[in-house]
Design a protein around this motif. Structure first.
Motif, short mmCIF file in Angstrom:
data_model
loop_
_atom_site.label_atom_id
_atom_site.label_comp_id
_atom_site.label_asym_id
_atom_site.label_seq_id
_atom_site.Cartn_x
_atom_site.Cartn_y
_atom_site.Cartn_z
N UNK A 1 -70.05 32.76 34.56
CA UNK A 1 -70.39 32.70 33.15
C UNK A 1 -71.44 31.62 32.91
N UNK B 1 -74.24 30.17 29.69
CA UNK B 1 -74.37 30.13 28.24
C UNK B 1 -75.79 29.73 27.86
N UNK C 1 -78.03 28.11 24.69
CA UNK C 1 -77.96 27.38 23.45
C UNK C 1 -79.37 27.16 22.92
N UNK D 1 -74.67 27.66 20.03
CA UNK D 1 -74.48 28.69 21.03
C UNK D 1 -75.13 29.99 20.57
N UNK E 1 -73.16 34.24 25.36
CA UNK E 1 -72.44 34.01 26.60
C UNK E 1 -72.86 35.10 27.57
N UNK F 1 -81.47 25.54 25.85
CA UNK F 1 -80.72 24.93 26.95
C UNK F 1 -79.69 25.92 27.47
N UNK G 1 -70.79 27.61 33.68
CA UNK G 1 -69.39 27.23 33.72
C UNK G 1 -68.94 27.09 35.17
N UNK H 1 -59.99 24.97 38.03
CA UNK H 1 -59.31 25.51 36.86
C UNK H 1 -59.77 24.95 35.54
N UNK H 2 -60.97 24.36 35.51
CA UNK H 2 -61.45 23.82 34.24
C UNK H 2 -62.51 24.74 33.65
N UNK H 3 -62.87 24.48 32.44
CA UNK H 3 -63.95 25.21 31.78
C UNK H 3 -65.13 24.30 31.52
N UNK H 4 -65.37 23.41 32.45
CA UNK H 4 -66.47 22.47 32.28
C UNK H 4 -67.79 23.21 32.35
N UNK H 5 -68.65 22.92 31.40
CA UNK H 5 -70.00 23.47 31.42
C UNK H 5 -70.98 22.38 31.82
N UNK H 6 -71.85 22.73 32.76
CA UNK H 6 -72.90 21.82 33.19
C UNK H 6 -74.23 22.38 32.70
N UNK H 7 -75.04 21.50 32.15
CA UNK H 7 -76.24 21.94 31.46
C UNK H 7 -77.50 21.78 32.29
N UNK H 8 -78.43 22.68 32.02
CA UNK H 8 -79.76 22.53 32.57
C UNK H 8 -80.54 21.51 31.77
#
Lengths: 117, 112
Positions: free
Chosen positions: A32, A34, A36, A46, A49, A93, A97, A102-109
């Motif tokens: 996944x 995202x 923005x 947002x 997705x 941006x 994910x 087991x986390x839903x951490x999103x790392x950004x460009x």
């Protein structure tokens, strides 16, 4: 780990042209991603997705025919702004994910600054 | 506080001070929270996260506190440095949903 790249970092185009922005997860697979949009001094909005191998889910008010999203692999999603107009000028941006642990951490460009003349 | 129009809440501190940035979240079903730092012209950078089964988590120079009773999240930065100057966003996630909901952001200005 968890590095996300975006290309290009900035682009200037003429009104009516289309612009493609790439988002890549470099050291992990992202089912996944995202997209923005961010206006100056505001929070992230947002747009959609992007799920690998399926159609993107767009937020209310975001035109899917104008902002085309393709997530063809587990490490690449693209956003194409079609027939761009000056009001599309913004900071775009992406994030990916990282579901490891087991986390839903999103790392950004790092973002793409689009300017439409 | 809440931002109005284009004005981000701003916290101004001196180098070496401890900084506390606050965030009120809205959804009692949120069970995962993240703090991001965004420098001008760059994408948000992950700082620290916390799950709802915890009320405190520490990282390097940063501590996140979670008060679920009043739906409040804070980020504490120890010995603030000029390089900490940025906009800080909190984000919340509801289990089972992939999306994050972002707060309005707080600008931290650190003067030498």
């Amino acid at each position: 780990g968890a590095v996300v790249s975006q290309h290009p970092s900035r682009v200037i185009c003429k009104s009516g042209t289309s612009v493609k922005i790439e988002c890549r997860s470099l050291d992990f697979q992202a089912t996944t991603m995202f997209w923005y949009r961010q206006f100056p001094k505001q929070s992230l909005m947002l747009m959609a997705t992007s799920n690998e191998g399926s159609k993107a889910t767009y937020e209310q008010g975001v035109e899917k025919d104008k902002f085309l999203i393709n997530h063809a692999s587990l490490t690449l999603s693209t956003l194409t702004v079609t027939s761009a107009h000056p009001e599309d000028s913004s900071f775009y941006i992406c994030s990916a994910r990282d579901g490891r642990g087991g986390t839903d951490t999103q790392y950004f460009g790092p973002g793409t600054r689009l300017t439409v003349l | 506080g809440e931002s109005v129009g284009l004005h981000l809440p701003t916290l101004s501190v001196q180098e070496g001070d401890n900084s506390i940035i606050n965030c009120a979240y809205s959804n009692s079903a949120s069970d995962y929270f993240i703090w991001y730092k965004q420098e001008s012209g760059k994408g948000p950078q992950f700082i620290i996260d916390i799950r709802s089964n915890m009320d405190k988590r520490q990282g390097q120079r940063v501590t996140v506190l979670l008060n679920k009773t009043v739906k409040h999240l804070s980020l504490q930065i120890a010995a603030t440095q000029p390089g900490d100057s940025a906009v800080y966003f909190c984000a919340e996630n509801i289990k089972g949903y992939s999306t994050l909901t972002f707060g309005k952001g707080t600008m931290l200005l650190v003067s030498p």
